[in-house]
Motif scaffolding. Structure first.
Motif, PDB file in Angstrom:
ATOM      1  N   ASP A 346      34.544  41.526  37.627  1.00  0.00           N
ATOM      2  CA  ASP A 346      35.270  42.826  38.191  1.00  0.00           C
ATOM      3  C   ASP A 346      34.874  43.274  39.608  1.00  0.00           C
ATOM      4  O   ASP A 346      35.846  43.949  40.104  1.00  0.00           O
ATOM      5  CB  ASP A 346      35.004  43.677  37.023  1.00  0.00           C
ATOM      6  CG  ASP A 346      35.535  43.404  35.599  1.00  0.00           C
ATOM      7  OD1 ASP A 346      36.613  42.776  35.732  1.00  0.00           O
ATOM      8  OD2 ASP A 346      35.220  43.919  34.608  1.00  0.00           O
ATOM      9  N   TYR A 347      33.551  43.095  39.641  1.00  0.00           N
ATOM     10  CA  TYR A 347      33.141  43.604  41.052  1.00  0.00           C
ATOM     11  C   TYR A 347      33.743  43.113  42.102  1.00  0.00           C
ATOM     12  O   TYR A 347      34.253  43.380  42.992  1.00  0.00           O
ATOM     13  CB  TYR A 347      31.612  43.580  41.230  1.00  0.00           C
ATOM     14  CG  TYR A 347      31.136  43.887  42.476  1.00  0.00           C
ATOM     15  CD1 TYR A 347      31.020  45.345  43.002  1.00  0.00           C
ATOM     16  CD2 TYR A 347      30.576  43.025  43.443  1.00  0.00           C
ATOM     17  CE1 TYR A 347      30.747  45.665  44.229  1.00  0.00           C
ATOM     18  CE2 TYR A 347      30.150  43.397  44.752  1.00  0.00           C
ATOM     19  CZ  TYR A 347      30.086  44.748  45.150  1.00  0.00           C
ATOM     20  OH  TYR A 347      29.573  45.100  46.347  1.00  0.00           O
ATOM     21  N   ILE A 348      33.904  41.498  42.170  1.00  0.00           N
ATOM     22  CA  ILE A 348      34.334  40.706  42.851  1.00  0.00           C
ATOM     23  C   ILE A 348      35.928  40.831  43.129  1.00  0.00           C
ATOM     24  O   ILE A 348      36.499  40.864  44.304  1.00  0.00           O
ATOM     25  CB  ILE A 348      33.873  39.178  42.817  1.00  0.00           C
ATOM     26  CG1 ILE A 348      32.617  39.032  42.820  1.00  0.00           C
ATOM     27  CG2 ILE A 348      34.696  38.440  43.867  1.00  0.00           C
ATOM     28  CD1 ILE A 348      32.094  37.670  42.433  1.00  0.00           C
ATOM     29  N   ARG A 349      36.555  41.099  41.956  1.00  0.00           N
ATOM     30  CA  ARG A 349      38.171  41.472  41.804  1.00  0.00           C
ATOM     31  C   ARG A 349      38.380  42.656  42.676  1.00  0.00           C
ATOM     32  O   ARG A 349      39.387  42.653  43.154  1.00  0.00           O
ATOM     33  CB  ARG A 349      38.455  41.436  40.449  1.00  0.00           C
ATOM     34  CG  ARG A 349      38.512  40.109  39.977  1.00  0.00           C
ATOM     35  CD  ARG A 349      39.904  39.243  40.145  1.00  0.00           C
ATOM     36  NE  ARG A 349      41.018  39.909  40.209  1.00  0.00           N
ATOM     37  CZ  ARG A 349      42.126  39.740  40.740  1.00  0.00           C
ATOM     38  NH1 ARG A 349      42.138  38.567  41.459  1.00  0.00           N
ATOM     39  NH2 ARG A 349      43.222  40.089  40.491  1.00  0.00           N
ATOM     40  N   ARG A 350      37.641  43.576  42.904  1.00  0.00           N
ATOM     41  CA  ARG A 350      37.865  44.689  43.598  1.00  0.00           C
ATOM     42  C   ARG A 350      38.240  44.354  45.093  1.00  0.00           C
ATOM     43  O   ARG A 350      38.798  45.055  45.915  1.00  0.00           O
ATOM     44  CB  ARG A 350      36.682  45.833  43.619  1.00  0.00           C
ATOM     45  CG  ARG A 350      36.412  46.419  42.290  1.00  0.00           C
ATOM     46  CD  ARG A 350      35.240  47.310  42.362  1.00  0.00           C
ATOM     47  NE  ARG A 350      34.602  47.836  41.099  1.00  0.00           N
ATOM     48  CZ  ARG A 350      33.563  48.355  40.805  1.00  0.00           C
ATOM     49  NH1 ARG A 350      32.813  48.788  41.925  1.00  0.00           N
ATOM     50  NH2 ARG A 350      33.434  48.789  39.786  1.00  0.00           N
ATOM     51  N   PHE A 351      37.687  43.248  45.481  1.00  0.00           N
ATOM     52  CA  PHE A 351      37.778  43.005  47.323  1.00  0.00           C
ATOM     53  C   PHE A 351      39.049  41.920  47.140  1.00  0.00           C
ATOM     54  O   PHE A 351      39.436  41.145  48.203  1.00  0.00           O
ATOM     55  CB  PHE A 351      36.428  42.268  47.634  1.00  0.00           C
ATOM     56  CG  PHE A 351      35.481  43.254  47.539  1.00  0.00           C
ATOM     57  CD1 PHE A 351      35.272  44.290  48.756  1.00  0.00           C
ATOM     58  CD2 PHE A 351      34.419  43.193  46.524  1.00  0.00           C
ATOM     59  CE1 PHE A 351      34.178  44.784  48.464  1.00  0.00           C
ATOM     60  CE2 PHE A 351      33.384  44.132  46.400  1.00  0.00           C
ATOM     61  CZ  PHE A 351      33.362  45.082  47.459  1.00  0.00           C
ATOM     62  N   GLY A 352      39.597  41.451  46.030  1.00  0.00           N
ATOM     63  CA  GLY A 352      40.840  40.722  46.190  1.00  0.00           C
ATOM     64  C   GLY A 352      40.222  39.047  46.063  1.00  0.00           C
ATOM     65  O   GLY A 352      41.083  38.185  46.657  1.00  0.00           O
ATOM     66  N   ILE A 353      39.100  38.829  45.634  1.00  0.00           N
ATOM     67  CA  ILE A 353      38.668  37.449  45.484  1.00  0.00           C
ATOM     68  C   ILE A 353      38.507  37.197  43.984  1.00  0.00           C
ATOM     69  O   ILE A 353      38.017  37.894  43.219  1.00  0.00           O
ATOM     70  CB  ILE A 353      37.150  37.536  46.031  1.00  0.00           C
ATOM     71  CG1 ILE A 353      37.306  37.933  47.535  1.00  0.00           C
ATOM     72  CG2 ILE A 353      36.699  36.068  45.962  1.00  0.00           C
ATOM     73  CD1 ILE A 353      36.076  37.873  48.502  1.00  0.00           C
TER      74      ILE A 353
END
Length: 406
Positions: A346-353
């Motif tokens: 979820d943390y990485i998804r915040r940056f669109g990755i």
């Protein structure tokens, strides 16, 4: 509102005068005079009531103002007492105590940092030892190829590069999310060689062959995307890309021309680099990657051995996919990240990755990935590398638009 009250008083006076004229046989003058007296009396009573009400409000306001002034005066007195108390304090001694405490705190912080550094060093040494003893399943880097370069060149000349794909699937639905091109070489006897067997990495003259293979893969990826769009679908395709290809100006110009001629489908193309290659890119290669991103293509970083990264910077460079080894992510997540394994996706998804767990080998690993809320996975436990769907593999009338020759 006050005008309406006046109107009612006037109507009451007029009504009373009319009633006396008809019912009590008053003369018109007497009835009019009675109506006037009633109107004037009603107005006087109303004005007196309004004045008393205004005076009461004014008295209340004055009383509240008096209370506020009294409270302010008390607050001023308390503030004066506190200011006088501060003036009388000897702050010099107290500042010395604070400085001493800060010095001790700095020493403690430095000791904690040193202890954490030693702990990380010990963990890294433990991980290396466990890897050597086969206790940890870490991603394996490509070894030296076993297929001679001349055999690879002959196979390419004869068109024996087979375009297989490794699907990236969603969890838990196991639906297709993207394809990763997995070019296999058909050797004599019909055996298919995987890229680690024939890709001439680190061999003299091998960079030219790698660029040739990647050019063929890029054209095939564009065909796949175009056919999918003709069928009313949208698929994402990951295309392998090596730093040696970026370093070659002639090849890069051909690649840019190819992307410019097919700009409409570039958002579905993602050029994939190994993390080891990503960390060694020089300025020229990084600038050329940025030009690919400007054309609309995305980037994917494969086989990352750490998740302690600046994800905002990666996203700014156009990275949309980051893959790690599923076994290491499940067995030793602390070697990859300081986050809890259930929070990192979820943390990485915040940056669109998109985080991809690659190399899944068992259903138990898939269940563990579901527990950690990982949404994308790849590996033999989900789908082995194989041919693309027949409807996408068929050659249609949608000829590849190219602006440069091979």
């Amino acid at each position: 509102m006050q005008g309406l009250v006046y109107l009612f008083i006037a109507l009451s006076g007029a009504g009373l005068g009319t009633a006396t004229y008809f019912m009590l046989a008053f003369t018109p003058i007497e009835a009019a005079l009675l109506a006037l007296i009633v109107f004037i009396g009603g107005v006087l009573i109303l004005e007196r009531t309004l004045r008393h009400r205004a005076e009461a409000k004014l008295q209340k306001a004055v009383s509240e103002m008096t209370k506020l002034l009294s409270t302010d005066a008390q607050a001023g007195q308390v503030l004066s007492k506190r200011v006088n108390a501060l003036i009388d304090l000897d702050l010099g001694a107290r500042m010395d105590v604070i400085e001493a405490d800060m010095s001790v705190l700095g020493t403690v912080v430095r000791q904690v940092a040193e202890a954490v550094s030693e702990l990380e060093t010990a963990q890294a040494a433990s991980a290396n030892f466990a890897s050597k003893n086969g206790q940890v399943d870490k991603p394996v880097r490509r070894a030296s190829p076993t297929v001679p370069l001349t055999v690879v060149e002959a196979a390419l000349d004869n068109g024996r590069l087979i375009h297989h794909v490794r699907p990236i699937l969603t969890l838990p639905q196991r639906r297709l999310h993207a394809y990763e091109l997995y070019p296999r070489l058909q050797l004599e006897g019909g055996r298919l060689a995987d890229p680690p067997e024939y890709m001439p990495v680190g061999i003299e003259g091998g960079a030219t062959v790698i660029r040739r293979i990647e050019r063929i893969c890029t054209e095939e990826a564009i065909r796949l995307v175009r056919r999918a769009r003709l069928l009313g679908e949208a698929i994402k395709v990951h295309v392998p890309l090596a730093p040696s290809s970026l370093a070659n100006r002639a090849y890069f110009d051909q690649l840019m021309a190819l992307l410019a001629a097919n700009r409409a489908i570039n958002p579905d193309l993602f050029f994939a680099l190994d993390y080891a290659d990503w960390t060694t890119l020089d300025k020229t290669e990084s600038d050329r990657l940025a030009l690919l991103v400007e054309e609309g293509a995305g980037l994917a970083v494969r086989e990352a051995d750490t998740l302690r990264l600046d994800f905002a910077a990666l996203a700014g460079k156009g990275v949309r996919y980051l893959s790690v080894d599923a076994g290491q992510f499940i067995d030793r997540p602390s070697a990859l990240t300081d986050f809890h394994s259930a929070d990192i996706n979820d943390y990485i998804r915040r940056f669109g990755i998109n985080l991809v767990a690659a190399g899944t080998r068992s259903e138990q690993q898939i269940l563990s990935l579901l527990d950690d809320e990982v949404k994308l996975a790849q590996g033999n436990a989900l789908a082995e590398p194989g041919p693309v769907r027949s409807d996408l593999a068929e050659d249609g009338d949608d000829d590849l638009q190219t602006a440069a020759g091979r």
